[in-house]
Design a protein around this motif. Structure first.
Motif, PDB file in Angstrom:
ATOM      1  N   PRO A  71     -18.572  35.497  -6.807  1.00 49.14           N
ATOM      2  CA  PRO A  71     -18.348  35.567  -8.262  1.00 49.14           C
ATOM      3  C   PRO A  71     -18.426  34.212  -8.945  1.00 49.14           C
ATOM      4  O   PRO A  71     -18.764  34.134 -10.127  1.00 49.14           O
ATOM      5  CB  PRO A  71     -16.948  36.175  -8.369  1.00 49.14           C
TER       6      PRO A  71
ATOM      7  N   CYS B 242     -28.235  46.066   0.839  1.00 47.07           N
ATOM      8  CA  CYS B 242     -28.905  45.623  -0.378  1.00 47.07           C
ATOM      9  C   CYS B 242     -30.373  45.279  -0.105  1.00 47.07           C
ATOM     10  O   CYS B 242     -31.265  45.641  -0.881  1.00 47.07           O
ATOM     11  CB  CYS B 242     -28.190  44.401  -0.959  1.00 47.07           C
TER      12      CYS B 242
ATOM     13  N   GLU C 221     -23.655  44.087  -7.705  1.00 43.02           N
ATOM     14  CA  GLU C 221     -22.304  44.311  -7.201  1.00 43.02           C
ATOM     15  C   GLU C 221     -21.993  43.390  -6.027  1.00 43.02           C
ATOM     16  O   GLU C 221     -20.854  42.915  -5.884  1.00 43.02           O
ATOM     17  CB  GLU C 221     -22.148  45.770  -6.793  1.00 43.02           C
ATOM     18  N   PHE C 222     -22.980  43.099  -5.188  1.00 44.40           N
ATOM     19  CA  PHE C 222     -22.778  42.185  -4.060  1.00 44.40           C
ATOM     20  C   PHE C 222     -22.402  40.792  -4.565  1.00 44.40           C
ATOM     21  O   PHE C 222     -21.475  40.155  -4.048  1.00 44.40           O
ATOM     22  CB  PHE C 222     -24.055  42.125  -3.214  1.00 44.40           C
TER      23      PHE C 222
ATOM     24  N   VAL D 206     -21.097  39.951  -7.513  1.00 40.18           N
ATOM     25  CA  VAL D 206     -19.769  39.985  -8.139  1.00 40.18           C
ATOM     26  C   VAL D 206     -18.665  40.021  -7.076  1.00 40.18           C
ATOM     27  O   VAL D 206     -17.628  39.364  -7.215  1.00 40.18           O
ATOM     28  CB  VAL D 206     -19.652  41.203  -9.074  1.00 40.18           C
ATOM     29  N   GLU D 207     -18.888  40.761  -6.005  1.00 41.28           N
ATOM     30  CA  GLU D 207     -17.866  40.932  -4.968  1.00 41.28           C
ATOM     31  C   GLU D 207     -17.708  39.696  -4.092  1.00 41.28           C
ATOM     32  O   GLU D 207     -16.581  39.289  -3.772  1.00 41.28           O
ATOM     33  CB  GLU D 207     -18.234  42.130  -4.090  1.00 41.28           C
ATOM     34  N   TYR D 208     -18.817  39.050  -3.722  1.00 33.96           N
ATOM     35  CA  TYR D 208     -18.749  38.022  -2.680  1.00 33.96           C
ATOM     36  C   TYR D 208     -19.012  36.601  -3.173  1.00 33.96           C
ATOM     37  O   TYR D 208     -18.563  35.648  -2.524  1.00 33.96           O
ATOM     38  CB  TYR D 208     -19.731  38.363  -1.558  1.00 33.96           C
TER      39      TYR D 208
ATOM     40  N   HIS E 133     -27.927  38.382 -13.186  1.00 33.87           N
ATOM     41  CA  HIS E 133     -26.844  39.287 -13.557  1.00 33.87           C
ATOM     42  C   HIS E 133     -27.070  39.842 -14.962  1.00 33.87           C
ATOM     43  O   HIS E 133     -26.888  41.044 -15.207  1.00 33.87           O
ATOM     44  CB  HIS E 133     -25.513  38.552 -13.480  1.00 33.87           C
TER      45      HIS E 133
ATOM     46  N   GLU F  52     -23.255  44.826   4.193  1.00 36.45           N
ATOM     47  CA  GLU F  52     -23.536  45.084   2.781  1.00 36.45           C
ATOM     48  C   GLU F  52     -24.796  44.351   2.336  1.00 36.45           C
ATOM     49  O   GLU F  52     -25.606  44.883   1.565  1.00 36.45           O
ATOM     50  CB  GLU F  52     -22.343  44.669   1.916  1.00 36.45           C
TER      51      GLU F  52
ATOM     52  N   THR G  36     -18.641  43.085   7.746  1.00 35.20           N
ATOM     53  CA  THR G  36     -18.730  43.918   6.538  1.00 35.20           C
ATOM     54  C   THR G  36     -19.638  43.279   5.490  1.00 35.20           C
ATOM     55  O   THR G  36     -20.389  43.987   4.808  1.00 35.20           O
ATOM     56  CB  THR G  36     -17.334  44.141   5.936  1.00 35.20           C
ATOM     57  N   VAL G  37     -19.581  41.953   5.377  1.00 33.13           N
ATOM     58  CA  VAL G  37     -20.438  41.246   4.420  1.00 33.13           C
ATOM     59  C   VAL G  37     -21.892  41.341   4.861  1.00 33.13           C
ATOM     60  O   VAL G  37     -22.788  41.602   4.052  1.00 33.13           O
ATOM     61  CB  VAL G  37     -20.001  39.775   4.285  1.00 33.13           C
TER      62      VAL G  37
ATOM     63  N   ARG H 291     -28.579  47.393  -8.961  1.00 35.15           N
ATOM     64  CA  ARG H 291     -27.134  47.609  -9.050  1.00 35.15           C
ATOM     65  C   ARG H 291     -26.430  47.117  -7.795  1.00 35.15           C
ATOM     66  O   ARG H 291     -25.362  46.491  -7.868  1.00 35.15           O
ATOM     67  CB  ARG H 291     -26.850  49.097  -9.273  1.00 35.15           C
TER      68      ARG H 291
END
Length: 381
Positions: A335, A284, A328-329, A331-333, A349, A280, A276-277, A324
């Motif tokens: 942070p 991106c 989001e990537f 922040v999600e993976y 960011h 994503e 999943t990573v 964007r």
């Protein structure tokens, strides 16, 4: 279609990278993490841009007779990509390259060109953009800052907001209202920021130090000779300017560099194993490359002598999507990168937060795409 750079273009990119390696401080990423408008970076940029100019790398695409090297649009794009990959050491002077300079060349009087172009091409001038107002952001035609003609000067009263670089700028490229006609009543004035009656207040924000401001104009006197273009010509001029501005910042390139660094952190920590990573990250990367391709198509159009139209909004929106997604990537993976682990990702960011607002809100770009690219009927009002 050949997407390879020529040997000359690759050499130009290497020349820029080598120059940066020799002229940026060792702690550059930490130093520059608060963005190109920070007081420290702005001060650094004044000296740095002079060095760029002396080495023919500030305006390489300009004609030689006005301080350039006579190169082309591709070299301009390479310059922008390299500078933004390194955190934009030109500070706010990137605007000179992207749209102030081209607009001055196209619409300025001979006197204005003689006054401003030497300072711009020497890396000695910082501008701010007096466009948005408290009730006139995306709907720029509703602006209310008034310029009343009184003999040989205008008297300006009003307020601007979200004005980048205003605290340290030398001159404001100011939109004013000179009549009540919605679009034909807007006129541009070039206003020195030390003119009596101008008050600048910084707005605290998440997007970097010294980045946005309120600017108040109280009975500010501006000579008629500081008018840029004719009265009522502003809408035509800013249409040209914004086309250049929307494409001038290669956010897709900065986003791709940020993505690669985030993936590098995940790999180093043994976390880049889940499908999943990976999926994503691939999404991106695809968005970054789609935006790059859209921008490159427009650069080639310039090379071919074509006029850039509403397709610039399509490219701009593709870039917003890429920014964007990468933001989001991260922040999600990863942070923790935003909490001090990576100055570069922290800088990205902060820059990415405004990707869908600066140079025209994303929603406005979608409206332009719908009406001018797809030729869809306008929504009834």
């Amino acid at each position: 279609m050949n997407f390879e750079w020529t040997d000359e273009q690759q050499a130009f990119r290497r020349k820029l990278v080598d120059f940066l390696a020799a002229n940026l401080p060792e702690d550059w990423e930490e130093f520059s993490k608060h963005g190109p408008a920070s007081p420290a970076l702005t001060e650094f940029a004044r000296g740095f841009c002079r060095k760029l100019a002396e080495n023919g790398m500030l305006f390489p695409h300009w004609p030689k007779d006005i301080g350039g090297e006579g190169l082309g649009p591709w070299e301009q794009q390479i310059l922008a990509e390299v500078m933004w990959e390194y955190g934009e050491p030109r500070g706010g002077q990137y605007m000179n390259v992207n749209w102030i300079g081209p607009t001055m060349l196209k619409y300025g009087t001979e006197g204005q060109k003689a006054k401003y172009l030497p300072q711009i091409s020497a890396g000695e001038m910082l501008w701010c953009q007096g466009f948005s107002e408290p009730n006139s952001g995306s709907d720029l035609a509703s602006l209310r800052t008034r310029a009343e003609l009184e003999g040989d000067h205008y008297k300006v009263n009003g307020q601007k907001i979200w004005t980048s670089y205003a605290g340290l700028a030398d001159t404001c490229f100011l939109l004013t209202r000179t009549s009540d006609d919605r679009k034909k009543g807007i006129t541009i004035l070039l206003v020195p920021m030390d003119t009596p009656g101008i008050t600048v207040r910084q707005i605290p924000s998440l997007i970097g130090e010294g980045d946005i401001h309120e600017v108040f104009f109280d009975d500010v006197i501006v000579p008629v000779g500081q008018r840029f273009g004719e009265e009522g010509q502003a809408w035509e001029i800013i249409g040209y300017s914004l086309t250049n501005e929307r494409l001038g910042i290669p956010r897709y390139h900065l986003a791709r560099e940020a993505l690669d660094r985030a993936v590098g952190i995940l790999k180093a920590e043994g976390e880049f194993t889940r499908e999943t990573v990976k999926a994503e990250a691939a999404r991106c990367a695809a968005l970054c490359e789609a935006a790059r391709t859209a921008i490159y198509a427009i650069v080639q159009k310039r090379v071919d002598g074509g006029t850039v139209g509403p397709e610039s909004s399509s490219a701009r929106y593709a870039t917003v999507q890429a920014e964007r997604a990468v933001g989001e990537f991260v922040v999600e993976y990863v942070p923790e990168a935003l909490a001090g682990q990576s100055a570069f990702l922290q800088m990205h960011h902060q820059r990415g937060i405004v990707a869908g607002i600066a140079s025209g809100a994303a929603e406005i770009q979608l409206n332009i795409i719908a009406s001018d690219v797809l030729q869809l009927p306008r929504e009834p009002r």
